[in-house]
Design a protein around this motif. Structure first.
Motif, PDB file in Angstrom:
ATOM      1  N   PRO A 206      45.738  26.943  52.131  1.00 12.31           N
ATOM      2  CA  PRO A 206      45.550  26.347  50.950  1.00 12.31           C
ATOM      3  C   PRO A 206      44.081  26.195  50.473  1.00 12.31           C
ATOM      4  N   GLU A 207      43.075  26.010  51.696  1.00 11.58           N
ATOM      5  CA  GLU A 207      41.760  25.588  51.230  1.00 11.58           C
ATOM      6  C   GLU A 207      41.256  27.015  50.462  1.00 11.58           C
ATOM      7  N   VAL A 208      41.761  28.085  50.888  1.00  8.72           N
ATOM      8  CA  VAL A 208      41.167  29.616  50.317  1.00  8.72           C
ATOM      9  C   VAL A 208      41.700  29.456  48.905  1.00  8.72           C
ATOM     10  N   THR A 209      43.006  29.357  48.769  1.00 10.78           N
ATOM     11  CA  THR A 209      43.538  29.751  47.580  1.00 10.78           C
ATOM     12  C   THR A 209      43.088  28.870  46.542  1.00 10.78           C
ATOM     13  N   GLU A 210      42.768  27.682  46.993  1.00 11.53           N
ATOM     14  CA  GLU A 210      42.382  26.643  45.967  1.00 11.53           C
ATOM     15  C   GLU A 210      40.990  27.100  45.517  1.00 11.53           C
ATOM     16  N   TYR A 211      40.300  27.328  46.436  1.00 11.83           N
ATOM     17  CA  TYR A 211      38.730  27.842  45.970  1.00 11.83           C
ATOM     18  C   TYR A 211      38.860  29.383  44.919  1.00 11.83           C
ATOM     19  N   GLU A 212      39.664  30.149  45.536  1.00 11.02           N
ATOM     20  CA  GLU A 212      39.963  31.337  44.921  1.00 11.02           C
ATOM     21  C   GLU A 212      40.396  31.132  43.285  1.00 11.02           C
ATOM     22  N   GLN A 213      41.239  30.332  43.249  1.00  6.15           N
ATOM     23  CA  GLN A 213      41.990  29.965  42.153  1.00  6.15           C
ATOM     24  C   GLN A 213      40.882  29.452  41.059  1.00  6.15           C
ATOM     25  N   LYS A 214      40.088  28.712  41.464  1.00  3.94           N
ATOM     26  CA  LYS A 214      38.898  27.910  40.855  1.00  3.94           C
ATOM     27  C   LYS A 214      38.035  29.092  40.135  1.00  3.94           C
ATOM     28  N   VAL A 215      37.678  29.897  41.065  1.00  4.36           N
ATOM     29  CA  VAL A 215      36.471  30.705  40.758  1.00  4.36           C
ATOM     30  C   VAL A 215      36.907  32.013  40.146  1.00  4.36           C
ATOM     31  N   PHE A 216      38.074  32.533  40.622  1.00  4.94           N
ATOM     32  CA  PHE A 216      38.715  33.950  40.154  1.00  4.94           C
ATOM     33  C   PHE A 216      39.522  33.847  39.252  1.00  4.94           C
ATOM     34  N   LYS A 217      40.107  32.346  39.062  1.00  5.19           N
ATOM     35  CA  LYS A 217      41.263  32.403  38.026  1.00  5.19           C
ATOM     36  C   LYS A 217      42.432  33.177  38.355  1.00  5.19           C
ATOM     37  N   ASP A 218      43.238  33.839  37.378  1.00  4.25           N
ATOM     38  CA  ASP A 218      44.223  34.708  37.629  1.00  4.25           C
ATOM     39  C   ASP A 218      43.857  36.275  37.784  1.00  4.25           C
ATOM     40  N   GLU A 219      42.703  36.211  38.278  1.00  3.94           N
ATOM     41  CA  GLU A 219      41.924  37.767  38.384  1.00  3.94           C
ATOM     42  C   GLU A 219      41.600  38.071  39.791  1.00  3.94           C
ATOM     43  N   ASN A 220      42.223  37.019  40.795  1.00  3.72           N
ATOM     44  CA  ASN A 220      42.014  37.267  42.104  1.00  3.72           C
ATOM     45  C   ASN A 220      42.759  38.221  42.473  1.00  3.72           C
ATOM     46  N   GLY A 221      43.875  38.432  41.992  1.00  2.00           N
ATOM     47  CA  GLY A 221      45.125  39.526  42.277  1.00  2.00           C
ATOM     48  C   GLY A 221      45.755  39.346  43.647  1.00  2.00           C
ATOM     49  N   PHE A 222      46.351  40.489  43.942  1.00  2.00           N
ATOM     50  CA  PHE A 222      47.361  40.184  45.117  1.00  2.00           C
ATOM     51  C   PHE A 222      46.927  41.304  46.180  1.00  2.00           C
ATOM     52  N   HIS A 223      46.157  42.301  45.700  1.00  2.00           N
ATOM     53  CA  HIS A 223      45.793  43.328  46.569  1.00  2.00           C
ATOM     54  C   HIS A 223      44.347  43.922  46.377  1.00  2.00           C
ATOM     55  N   ALA A 224      43.434  44.214  47.341  1.00  2.00           N
ATOM     56  CA  ALA A 224      41.899  44.196  47.121  1.00  2.00           C
ATOM     57  C   ALA A 224      41.468  43.254  46.146  1.00  2.00           C
ATOM     58  N   THR A 225      41.733  41.986  46.653  1.00  2.00           N
ATOM     59  CA  THR A 225      41.420  40.743  46.084  1.00  2.00           C
ATOM     60  C   THR A 225      39.898  40.506  45.795  1.00  2.00           C
ATOM     61  N   CYS A 226      39.519  39.704  45.080  1.00  2.00           N
ATOM     62  CA  CYS A 226      38.223  39.271  44.897  1.00  2.00           C
ATOM     63  C   CYS A 226      37.783  38.595  46.213  1.00  2.00           C
ATOM     64  N   GLY A 227      38.813  37.704  46.639  1.00  2.00           N
ATOM     65  CA  GLY A 227      38.230  36.909  47.712  1.00  2.00           C
ATOM     66  C   GLY A 227      38.032  37.778  49.093  1.00  2.00           C
ATOM     67  N   GLU A 228      39.022  38.737  49.120  1.00  2.00           N
ATOM     68  CA  GLU A 228      38.821  39.732  50.691  1.00  2.00           C
ATOM     69  C   GLU A 228      37.569  40.371  50.669  1.00  2.00           C
ATOM     70  N   ILE A 229      37.464  41.073  49.338  1.00  2.00           N
ATOM     71  CA  ILE A 229      36.281  41.937  49.281  1.00  2.00           C
ATOM     72  C   ILE A 229      35.068  41.066  49.513  1.00  2.00           C
ATOM     73  N   SER A 230      34.793  39.687  48.841  1.00  2.00           N
ATOM     74  CA  SER A 230      33.946  38.943  48.995  1.00  2.00           C
ATOM     75  C   SER A 230      33.554  38.569  50.490  1.00  2.00           C
ATOM     76  N   VAL A 231      34.580  38.372  51.333  1.00  2.00           N
ATOM     77  CA  VAL A 231      34.386  38.034  52.545  1.00  2.00           C
ATOM     78  C   VAL A 231      33.851  39.292  53.453  1.00  2.00           C
ATOM     79  N   THR A 232      34.185  40.610  53.054  1.00  2.00           N
ATOM     80  CA  THR A 232      33.451  41.573  53.762  1.00  2.00           C
ATOM     81  C   THR A 232      32.056  41.911  53.092  1.00  2.00           C
ATOM     82  N   MET A 233      31.690  41.527  51.937  1.00  2.00           N
ATOM     83  CA  MET A 233      30.309  41.354  51.650  1.00  2.00           C
ATOM     84  C   MET A 233      29.587  40.362  52.398  1.00  2.00           C
ATOM     85  N   LYS A 234      30.186  39.345  52.815  1.00  2.00           N
ATOM     86  CA  LYS A 234      29.212  38.587  53.550  1.00  2.00           C
ATOM     87  C   LYS A 234      29.264  39.124  55.095  1.00  2.00           C
ATOM     88  N   THR A 235      30.561  39.544  55.474  1.00  2.00           N
ATOM     89  CA  THR A 235      30.477  40.108  57.038  1.00  2.00           C
ATOM     90  C   THR A 235      29.972  41.404  57.318  1.00  2.00           C
TER      91      THR A 235
END
Ligand code: NI
Length: 239
Positions: free
Chosen positions: A142-171
């Motif tokens: 929930p901590e992850v989905t709440e943040y993603e909903q806040k910043v990416f709104k409905d454009e986070n998507g379900f695959h190749a999501t903004c969230g998971e791509i972002s995490v590998t940009m960090k790692t």
């Protein structure tokens, strides 16, 4: 705390004090035109390593392949069929149970693994009562989905999501040094499921499912990574 950097006497000593193991699992599969193939296992692995370090819990070698049959129409994807994946995960988990681990937290980075992992857990738990197996799908926290909903709104998507791509940009920033061509178009967001590889590619032609991949960023990756690690650490309780 990675088990692959320890010796067997060190693992034996650890088992005298603790019986918990973190096991990162993911997939090697297409993630649209801009996300790297390794996202699902790299995110699970990096999050697992950070949790293991902070909670002083051993971390197993990652399982980099998963059940990704629906991504097979995209080159670079490596997949195990559901039955094989269940068998492989059952035997790997049983290996660690055999050595005395009683609680195994599987940190998963890939949606296609959820059903076969649950089956592997049933396979293992069905005829014994001692082991505790827990599945944590990090992107569902929930901590992850709440943040993603806040910043990416409905454009986070379900695959190749903004969230998971972002995490590998960090790692794995080195994998994102060169910008990749990306032409945004709105994809279908829902579909009948499961799909064959060919059906998936027809429905989601560049591999994304509903995401606006250009919203991914290192900054969001840092926040999401930290939220996932902290949330899992809280779930695990005090040291
Ligand atoms: Ni993924």
């Amino acid at each position: 705390m990675e088990i692959y950097l320890k010796t067997w006497p060190e693992v034996e000593k650890y088992l005298k004090k603790k019986k918990t193991l973190i096991f990162p699992v993911g997939s090697s599969e297409q993630h649209g035109p801009t996300g790297i193939i390794g996202i699902d296992f790299l995110t699970a692995w990096e999050i697992a390593k950070a949790v293991g370090e902070r909670a002083q819990i051993m971390v197993a070698s990652p399982m980099p392949y998963g059940m990704a049959e629906h991504h097979m129409a995209f080159p670079g994807t490596g997949s195990l069929s559901p039955l094989t994946y269940i068998q492989v995960m059952t035997e790997l988990l049983q290996s660690y149970i055999h050595h005395g681990f009683e609680k195994i937290i599987v940190i998963n980075g890939h949606g296609g693994n959820i059903a076969p992992l649950t089956s592997a857990f049933s396979q293992i738990l069905g005829r014994q009562g001692k082991t505790h197996l827990e599945l944590i799908n990090w992107w569902h926290l929930p901590e992850v989905t709440e943040y993603e909903q806040k910043v990416f709104k409905d454009e986070n998507g379900f695959h190749a999501t903004c969230g998971e791509i972002s995490v590998t940009m960090k790692t794995h920033p080195q994998a994102y040094l060169k910008p990749r061509p990306y032409r945004h178009f709105k994809t279908a967001s829902k579909s009948a499921w499961p799909l064959s590889g060919a059906q998936f590619r027809k429905t989601f032609p560049d591999g994304r499912m509903g995401s606006r991949a250009s919203l991914a960023s290192l900054r969001h990756g840092e926040v999401i990574f930290e939220k996932a690690v902290a949330a899992i650490q809280r779930k695990l309780g005090p040291k």
